[in-house]
Scaffold this active site. Structure first.
Site, PDB file in Angstrom:
ATOM      1  N   ARG A 223     -37.615 -36.292  -9.703  1.00  0.00           N
ATOM      2  CA  ARG A 223     -36.670 -37.250  -9.134  1.00  0.00           C
ATOM      3  C   ARG A 223     -36.063 -38.066 -10.261  1.00  0.00           C
ATOM      4  O   ARG A 223     -36.729 -38.320 -11.289  1.00  0.00           O
ATOM      5  CB  ARG A 223     -37.393 -38.203  -8.166  1.00  0.00           C
ATOM      6  CG  ARG A 223     -37.807 -37.576  -6.853  1.00  0.00           C
ATOM      7  CD  ARG A 223     -36.607 -37.301  -5.937  1.00  0.00           C
ATOM      8  NE  ARG A 223     -36.998 -36.780  -4.643  1.00  0.00           N
ATOM      9  CZ  ARG A 223     -36.940 -35.490  -4.283  1.00  0.00           C
ATOM     10  NH1 ARG A 223     -36.507 -34.583  -5.138  1.00  0.00           N
ATOM     11  NH2 ARG A 223     -37.294 -35.120  -3.075  1.00  0.00           N
ATOM     12  N   HIS A 271     -28.718 -31.753  -8.401  1.00  0.00           N
ATOM     13  CA  HIS A 271     -29.869 -31.667  -7.488  1.00  0.00           C
ATOM     14  C   HIS A 271     -29.819 -30.359  -6.670  1.00  0.00           C
ATOM     15  O   HIS A 271     -29.784 -30.371  -5.442  1.00  0.00           O
ATOM     16  CB  HIS A 271     -29.919 -32.892  -6.553  1.00  0.00           C
ATOM     17  CG  HIS A 271     -31.284 -33.099  -5.952  1.00  0.00           C
ATOM     18  ND1 HIS A 271     -31.805 -34.335  -5.694  1.00  0.00           N
ATOM     19  CD2 HIS A 271     -32.242 -32.198  -5.547  1.00  0.00           C
ATOM     20  CE1 HIS A 271     -33.019 -34.216  -5.150  1.00  0.00           C
ATOM     21  NE2 HIS A 271     -33.294 -32.915  -5.060  1.00  0.00           N
TER      22      HIS A 271
HETATM   23  P1  NAP Z   1     -47.144 -31.646  -4.522  1.00  0.00           P
HETATM   24  O1  NAP Z   1     -47.602 -30.301  -4.089  1.00  0.00           O
HETATM   25  O2  NAP Z   1     -47.479 -32.831  -3.702  1.00  0.00           O
HETATM   26  O3  NAP Z   1     -47.712 -31.857  -6.006  1.00  0.00           O
HETATM   27  C1  NAP Z   1     -47.643 -33.070  -6.668  1.00  0.00           C
HETATM   28  C2  NAP Z   1     -48.401 -32.971  -7.984  1.00  0.00           C
HETATM   29  O4  NAP Z   1     -48.171 -34.179  -8.713  1.00  0.00           O
HETATM   30  C3  NAP Z   1     -49.920 -32.845  -7.792  1.00  0.00           C
HETATM   31  O5  NAP Z   1     -50.450 -31.969  -8.747  1.00  0.00           O
HETATM   32  C4  NAP Z   1     -50.406 -34.262  -8.064  1.00  0.00           C
HETATM   33  O6  NAP Z   1     -51.717 -34.349  -8.585  1.00  0.00           O
HETATM   34  C5  NAP Z   1     -49.430 -34.711  -9.129  1.00  0.00           C
HETATM   35  N1  NAP Z   1     -49.380 -36.174  -9.177  1.00  0.00           N
HETATM   36  C6  NAP Z   1     -49.015 -37.052  -8.208  1.00  0.00           C
HETATM   37  N2  NAP Z   1     -49.128 -38.321  -8.635  1.00  0.00           N
HETATM   38  C7  NAP Z   1     -49.598 -38.246  -9.909  1.00  0.00           C
HETATM   39  C8  NAP Z   1     -49.947 -39.197 -10.897  1.00  0.00           C
HETATM   40  N3  NAP Z   1     -49.854 -40.522 -10.652  1.00  0.00           N
HETATM   41  N4  NAP Z   1     -50.394 -38.760 -12.079  1.00  0.00           N
HETATM   42  C9  NAP Z   1     -50.525 -37.440 -12.335  1.00  0.00           C
HETATM   43  N5  NAP Z   1     -50.210 -36.466 -11.440  1.00  0.00           N
HETATM   44  C10 NAP Z   1     -49.752 -36.872 -10.246  1.00  0.00           C
HETATM   45  O7  NAP Z   1     -45.571 -31.656  -4.706  1.00  0.00           O
HETATM   46  P2  NAP Z   1     -44.578 -30.403  -4.885  1.00  0.00           P
HETATM   47  O8  NAP Z   1     -44.349 -29.735  -3.597  1.00  0.00           O
HETATM   48  O9  NAP Z   1     -45.060 -29.591  -6.022  1.00  0.00           O
HETATM   49  O10 NAP Z   1     -43.217 -31.175  -5.276  1.00  0.00           O
HETATM   50  C11 NAP Z   1     -43.154 -32.032  -6.385  1.00  0.00           C
HETATM   51  C12 NAP Z   1     -41.857 -32.795  -6.391  1.00  0.00           C
HETATM   52  O11 NAP Z   1     -40.761 -31.962  -6.790  1.00  0.00           O
HETATM   53  C13 NAP Z   1     -41.386 -33.347  -5.056  1.00  0.00           C
HETATM   54  O12 NAP Z   1     -42.089 -34.516  -4.684  1.00  0.00           O
HETATM   55  C14 NAP Z   1     -39.932 -33.641  -5.341  1.00  0.00           C
HETATM   56  O13 NAP Z   1     -39.799 -34.930  -5.897  1.00  0.00           O
HETATM   57  C15 NAP Z   1     -39.565 -32.602  -6.403  1.00  0.00           C
HETATM   58  N6  NAP Z   1     -38.618 -31.592  -5.879  1.00  0.00           N
HETATM   59  C16 NAP Z   1     -37.402 -31.494  -6.454  1.00  0.00           C
HETATM   60  C17 NAP Z   1     -36.522 -30.539  -6.003  1.00  0.00           C
HETATM   61  C18 NAP Z   1     -35.192 -30.352  -6.649  1.00  0.00           C
HETATM   62  O14 NAP Z   1     -34.360 -29.618  -6.107  1.00  0.00           O
HETATM   63  N7  NAP Z   1     -34.951 -30.936  -7.787  1.00  0.00           N
HETATM   64  C19 NAP Z   1     -36.879 -29.687  -4.949  1.00  0.00           C
HETATM   65  C20 NAP Z   1     -38.124 -29.827  -4.378  1.00  0.00           C
HETATM   66  C21 NAP Z   1     -39.004 -30.790  -4.850  1.00  0.00           C
HETATM   67  P3  NAP Z   1     -53.008 -33.811  -7.773  1.00  0.00           P
HETATM   68  O15 NAP Z   1     -52.889 -32.302  -7.808  1.00  0.00           O
HETATM   69  O16 NAP Z   1     -54.145 -34.294  -8.560  1.00  0.00           O
HETATM   70  O17 NAP Z   1     -52.884 -34.370  -6.386  1.00  0.00           O
HETATM   71  C1  GLV Z   2     -35.589 -31.639  -2.737  1.00  0.00           C
HETATM   72  O1  GLV Z   2     -35.378 -32.377  -3.637  1.00  0.00           O
HETATM   73  C2  GLV Z   2     -36.805 -31.642  -1.985  1.00  0.00           C
HETATM   74  O2  GLV Z   2     -37.566 -32.607  -2.066  1.00  0.00           O
HETATM   75  O3  GLV Z   2     -37.048 -30.635  -1.276  1.00  0.00           O
END
Ligand code: NAP
Ligand code: GLV
Length: 308
Positions: A223, A271
């Site tokens: 983000r 994005h």
């Molecule tokens: P997720 O499965 O919830 O994974 C989050 C990861 O971040 C976990 O490994 C978590 O640690 C770690 N984390 C959270 N807080 C932390 C902290 N304070 N210190 C260290 N590590 C921390 O999320 P996801 O599905 O992979 O998605 C991640 C993010 O990608 C989304 O929240 C969104 O912001 C972004 N995103 C962007 C796009 C785009 O198009 N640009 C699209 C989709 C998502 P633990 O494993 O220890 O819980």
């Molecule tokens: C996109 O940024 C998502 O969170 O799926």
């Protein structure tokens, strides 16, 4: 059992057809259709207004259309309402493509060649083997792990950082704040795939990015709020960092007069790293409603007190 859907109309048409064919017992409404708000138990939305939330007295679950939930105004959401993020294969596939594109572009000096082309300058740079380019991922969740798996065959030394310890084959895993600086010191290319929470806002700042090796590059697909913009600009201008791919900014859209647009070492995308795929997401949502109705754990339920 009634769901209100308040997002992109084109996706809504696909979801309605899939719900009708595969889950006709779940009522599917959008705001244009007459419905009794008291019957709505599930809301699928990207950023629902506080007024909408307040108008649904029997809401039980807020399903995010996307992977992130930072866009929700949690203060408007009664504490008993459960929050579920979207985990579906289309989002992961898009992110894998985007990050692979960005890592390979940085690894193969594309930013330098883009600049050289502007001046009609033929300026080859000696190839660095992938085995000598260390790649690290912040966030070892659904997306971070998918990206690491896809990068493995190229031969980059891989590492990752998360809140709790992980054990991933072929990846040096670090956990917690105390391990952050050691992790960063081993990343020639740093990829941010963290959720935006109180703990991670501004995490890509001078203090942390200074721990990257000199000449390192950044990919932010988490983000915009993770990045302290001025710190990135000054680290690029000091040549401590060599480039950045930024898919997310704050605000979005990025204002036309923002210095990122014209910066020669920054690549901006609007994005688009990944997008929720309509068909697979509808089926994930139906499966989660079935799990909830059966008293089972839902895939992607968020710990509201943790923020992700
Ligand atoms: P997720 O499965 O919830 O994974 C989050 C990861 O971040 C976990 O490994 C978590 O640690 C770690 N984390 C959270 N807080 C932390 C902290 N304070 N210190 C260290 N590590 C921390 O999320 P996801 O599905 O992979 O998605 C991640 C993010 O990608 C989304 O929240 C969104 O912001 C972004 N995103 C962007 C796009 C785009 O198009 N640009 C699209 C989709 C998502 P633990 O494993 O220890 O819980
Ligand atoms: C996109 O940024 C998502 O969170 O799926």
């Amino acid at each position: 059992m009634t769901l209100l859907y308040t997002s992109d109309p084109e996706r809504g048409r696909i979801w309605r057809a899939i719900f009708a064919a595969e889950a006709s017992d779940i009522g599917f409404f959008d705001p244009s259709q007459p419905h009794d708000p008291a019957t709505i138990r599930y809301l699928a939305a990207w950023a629902p207004s506080a007024e909408l939330i307040a108008s649904l007295p029997n809401l039980e679950i807020l399903f995010s259309i996307g992977a992130g939930i930072d866009q929700f105004d949690m203060s408007a959401l009664p504490p008993h309402v459960r929050v579920v993020r979207m985990i579906e294969p289309g989002i992961a596939a898009g992110m894998v493509e985007y990050v692979t594109l960005a890592v390979l572009s940085l690894h193969r000096n594309l930013i330098d060649y883009r600049e050289a082309q502007k001046d009609a300058r033929w300026a080859p740079i000696k190839l660095k083997p992938a085995g000598e380019r260390r790649v690290g991922v912040m966030g070892l969740g659904n997306l971070g792990q998918a990206v690491l798996k896809a990068l493995k065959p190229f031969g980059f030394p891989l590492s990752g950082w998360s809140r709790s310890p992980h054990d991933i084959e072929g990846v040096t895993c670090h956990a917690g704040e105390t391990a952050l600086h050691d992790f960063l010191a081993t990343c020639d290319i740093l990829i941010c795939l963290l959720p935006l929470t109180d703990e991670t806002r501004g995490i890509l700042c001078r203090k942390t990015l200074s721990h990257l090796p000199s000449g390192a590059a950044l990919i932010n697909a988490g983000r915009g709020g993770h990045l302290v913009e001025q710190d990135l600009l000054s680290l690029l201008d000091d040549h401590h960092l060599s480039g950045a791919f930024l898919d997310v900014t704050e605000p979005e859209p990025l204002p036309a007069d923002h210095p990122f647009w014209a910066h020669p070492r920054i690549v901006i995308t609007p994005h688009v790293a990944s997008m929720t795929r309509a068909d697979s997401a509808a089926r994930v949502l139906i499966a989660n409603i079935r799990r909830y109705e059966a008293g089972e754990a839902m895939d992607g339920e968020v710990a509201r007190n943790r923020g992700y």
